[in-house]
Design a protein around this motif. Structure first.
Motif, mmCIF file in Angstrom:
data_model
loop_
_atom_site.group_PDB
_atom_site.id
_atom_site.type_symbol
_atom_site.label_atom_id
_atom_site.label_comp_id
_atom_site.label_asym_id
_atom_site.label_seq_id
_atom_site.Cartn_x
_atom_site.Cartn_y
_atom_site.Cartn_z
ATOM 1 N N ASN A 241 0.707 -1.472 0.090
ATOM 2 C CA ASN A 241 0.540 0.306 0.200
ATOM 3 C C ASN A 241 1.180 1.262 0.551
ATOM 4 O OD1 ASN A 241 -2.556 1.635 0.508
ATOM 5 N ND2 ASN A 241 -1.363 2.040 2.715
ATOM 6 N N HIS A 348 -0.328 7.980 -4.816
ATOM 7 C CA HIS A 348 -1.578 8.894 -5.455
ATOM 8 C C HIS A 348 -1.761 10.934 -4.602
ATOM 9 C CE1 HIS A 348 -3.540 5.147 -4.756
ATOM 10 N NE2 HIS A 348 -3.857 5.544 -6.230
ATOM 11 N N GLN A 365 -9.017 3.812 0.928
ATOM 12 C CA GLN A 365 -7.785 3.413 -0.295
ATOM 13 C C GLN A 365 -6.972 4.659 -1.519
ATOM 14 O OE1 GLN A 365 -10.329 0.870 -2.239
ATOM 15 N NE2 GLN A 365 -10.687 -0.155 -0.710
ATOM 16 N N ASP A 375 0.552 6.820 -0.011
ATOM 17 C CA ASP A 375 0.501 6.089 -0.869
ATOM 18 C C ASP A 375 0.589 5.707 -1.899
ATOM 19 O OD1 ASP A 375 -2.062 4.601 0.164
ATOM 20 O OD2 ASP A 375 -2.650 4.895 -1.696
ATOM 21 N N HIS A 409 -6.930 -1.522 2.081
ATOM 22 C CA HIS A 409 -5.853 0.262 1.873
ATOM 23 C C HIS A 409 -5.298 0.118 0.327
ATOM 24 C CE1 HIS A 409 -5.758 2.262 5.442
ATOM 25 N NE2 HIS A 409 -5.625 1.200 6.159
HETATM 26 CA CA LIG Z 1 -3.907 2.630 -1.238
#
Ligand SMILES: [Ca+2]
Ligand SMILES: [Ca+2]
Length: 717
Positions: A241, A348, A365, A375, A409
């Motif tokens: 993740n 992200h 997520q 992330d 996640h």
């Molecule tokens: Ca994630």
């Protein structure tokens, strides 16, 4: 010449092309290449494939479009239906599932297969440890993290966070084997970077083993080989993740000022006094006291990386134009991350998780979990390629199984791309996940859950797309840690009762294959008391009764290091107060209980002996390893159930008693001789069985069983 014919019933959500991918075929060609051989349609959603000259194989069914079953093993002709059940003859068209039928032939006990022969991970039990906190075999690789340094009364730093290591673990593999465990789950061994990274969950380079774990004669390869030599499997913990806050060495850089230029309020450049960090907070073990060596860092950073170890020469912060070092200068430029400046090829772009995000799929997520958990853009091909290839190398080194961190996640189908890539690289690989939930975790199926199914454990064990219907898809082949059962322990064994256990077990059907879940009483994050924060606080007999349940119920038991002696009982699992150090937590250093002087005392503890015997019993009885639970009844102070494993002919009636002795009765079982693995008692059944179980003990009556296994202890007797 032997032939094997395999039939498969296509689940409703699958594409109409069905493949069977196989490996380790006995007396035939060894393996297919993914996705395998296309199966021949037989009508009514049934497909067939015949293997000439083969009498046993491992296989995975798939549709070539992303749907697949878990790994299977078959040594006789069989029909695998859309519910994931094998039959020796073609099943009748769908009707309600009947109670388990009378078994045909009954074997006695399994033999002890070698590591290579143990293809079904349900045969294992798992010992989970934080490598750095287990046993120190090499003080020269010890290292203090910047945060939470403990000082003794003389002001000397003590208990380095990175303390236990592979050398120490190798030295104490026999301890784990003696306790009866056949697999060890170790925290992520890849190189980390963080102010508090001793646990391995802040990866900086997935392609390298952290040097603070290794010694010249005790590398990761040495550990894997030494474990295998003792019949012990290695489970590697993997984070998909997120990365640490510095980026990934050689792949992506995250902007920071070098920490050696950080000067707190009230201090002066070159005068910081903090245990092993003298002069500044840069990595004291590195020549130039810098924190990263990323070749993708900008030139000004790399220039400082290679010189000015004191961190005192003027440096202009390119972001603000201010000159450092300067007391009290913005700590965020050293220890924080600017979420707006992250490279979208790797990360992200949605910022950090905050309050309302925790039960909402998308932010959970897409946002960063914490300041040192950034992330990753896990759906991007470059991220997939990097992580998958990095872990493949450890699989090639002999790693036997993977535990995936922070599962909820990462969106399920995205995460299954990783899981399935590793399983394709190493057929037969067991992979399980951590989807942390405090509560039943039934998502949209109710049970007082305020989160959606898409972030719950059962969702990741399935392939369906209907959050209200687990059976909209078959088994994903990606079982999870059983946080649902764990959560009930707060209200059951912690209070000296089993009341409520039947309620959670009655929902076993929601999982793809409930017998593959990994069950536990506690771990490094959670414990079964109050708000799930502490090492088990209950009485010793409550823990014994909890292990009786975990070792005889469905699922693969996992023990967290130290539970066998009630280590750090009642302490918070993780640092809690502002000034806590590790020695005040459930992650304290365990090695003091494993020294040559103390190990005999450790091994004499009643719970050590208890768990040792439970492992002995479970290993001898295939039904305890692999069967689902039937005939379940629970009445608070006791429960009983059947474990019926038709494939091996192993059948056991289990009775459990918590707090007081219980009389157990059951009907509708095969007639014949049953022998108790705990007391050795022998009973003849005409379809009914009645027996007594002493307080906090178990009765494990095995059809044609071997009789008593192991020696009586304080609880099993
Ligand atoms: Ca994630
Ligand atoms: Ca060490």
């Amino acid at each position: 010449m032997p032939n094997l014919t395999i039939h498969f019933e296509r689940p409703a959500t699958w594409a109409e092309t069905i493949y069977i991918h196989y490996w380790n075929a006995q007396h035939g060609s060894a393996a297919s290449t993914w996705p395998g051989i296309r199966m021949e349609a037989q009508g009514n959603n049934w497909y067939r494939c015949q293997f000439v000259g083969v009498n046993a194989l491992h296989c995975v069914f798939n549709d070539g479009h992303g749907k697949q079953t878990a790994d299977q093993f078959r040594s006789s002709n069989g029909w695998y239906d859309a519910n994931g059940q094998w039959s020796a003859t073609k099943p009748a068209p769908r009707k309600p599932i009947a109670h388990s039928s009378t078994p045909v032939s009954r074997s006695v006990v399994s033999h002890s297969p070698s590591l290579a022969e143990r293809a079904d991970f349900r045969e294992e039990t798992i010992y989970f440890l934080l490598t750095t906190r287990f046993y120190d075999g090499d003080p020269t690789n010890n290292f203090f993290c910047r945060d939470r340094i403990e000082f003794n009364s003389a002001g000397q730093p003590v208990d380095p966070h990175w303390r236990g290591d592979f050398k120490g673990l190798i030295q104490r593999l026999d301890y784990i084997r003696d306790l009866g465990f056949t697999a060890i789950w170790i925290t992520p061994p890849v190189e980390n970077r963080s102010g508090l990274d001793y646990h391995g969950y802040h990866a900086y380079d997935w392609t390298r083993i952290d040097p603070r774990l290794e010694s010249p004669d005790a590398t990761y390869q040495h550990l894997i080989d030494a474990a295998h030599a003792r019949g012990i499997k290695i489970i590697q913990d993997v984070v998909v993740n997120h990365s640490c806050q510095y980026g990934i060495r050689g792949q992506v850089h995250i902007d920071h000022l070098p920490i050696k230029y950080y000067v707190p309020h009230g201090s002066e450049p070159g005068r910081v006094n903090h245990g092993p960090y003298q002069g500044n907070l840069g990595n004291y073990a590195w020549e130039n006291r810098d924190d990263i060596d990323n070749p993708l860092a900008p030139a000004w950073y790399q220039e400082r990386h290679s010189r000015d170890p004191e961190g005192i020469e003027p440096l202009i912060d390119p972001k603000t134009g201010e000159t450092i070092p300067k007391a009290g200068y913005n700590p965020g430029r050293f220890f924080g991350v600017d979420a707006q400046m992250l490279d979208p090829n790797w990360y992200h772009q949605d910022g950090f998780i905050c309050g309302g995000d925790w039960e909402s799929t998308n932010p959970l997520q897409q946002k960063h979990l914490a300041g040192d958990c950034i992330d990753l853009a896990t759906e991007r091909p470059n991220v997939k390629e990097y992580l998958i290839n990095a872990i493949n190398r450890y699989l090639d080194m002999g790693v036997d199984a993977l535990r995936i961190d922070t599962v909820k996640h990462v969106e399920r189908d995205n995460l299954l791309e990783y899981v399935n890539a590793w399983k394709t690289h190493k057929p037969g690989l067991f992979v399980f996940g951590e989807n942390l939930v405090k509560g039943y975790g039934w998502g949209d199926l109710g049970g007082g859950d305020n989160g959606p199914s898409q972030i719950r454990p059962w969702w990741y064990t399935r392939l369906g797309d209907d959050p209200r219907n687990p059976e909209s898809g078959g088994d994903s082949g990606f079982p999870q840690l059983d946080f649902g059962l764990f959560s009930t322990f707060r209200d059951t064994v912690s209070k000296g009762t089993y009341a409520g256990t039947a309620h959670i077990l009655g929902m076993d059907w929601i999982y793809g294959d409930v017998t593959q879940l990994v069950t536990f009483l506690q771990n490094h994050d959670v414990g079964p008391d109050n708000d799930f924060k502490y090492r088990f606080k209950g009485e010793q007999w409550m823990a014994a009764a909890a292990y009786n349940l975990i070792w005889t119920a469905r699922g693969i038991p996992c023990l967290y290091y130290g539970e066998e002696i009630e280590f750090m009982k009642g302490a918070p699992q993780d640092i809690e107060g502002e000034r806590d150090t590790l020695s005040q937590t459930g992650r304290a250093y365990f090695g003091d209980h494993l020294s040559d002087d103390t190990i005999a005392t450790t091994q004499a503890h009643p719970l050590y002996r208890h768990i040792q015997r439970l492992n002995l019993i479970r290993r001898a009885i295939p039904a305890l390893q692999k069967a689902q639970m039937t005939h379940l009844a629970e009445w608070g102070s006791g429960m009983r159930f059947v474990r019926d494993h038709a494939a091996s002919g192993s059948f056991a009636v289990v009775g459990l008693a918590i707090g007081s002795a219980q009389q157990i009765a059951i009907d509708g079982i095969p007639a014949g001789i049953y022998r108790d693995a705990v007391t050795g008692a022998e009973l003849h059944s005409d379809g009914h069985l009645s027996f007594s179980v002493k307080a906090n003990s178990a009765g494990i009556y095995v059809f044609n069983g071997p009789g008593k296994i192991g020696d009586d202890g304080v609880y099993l007797r």
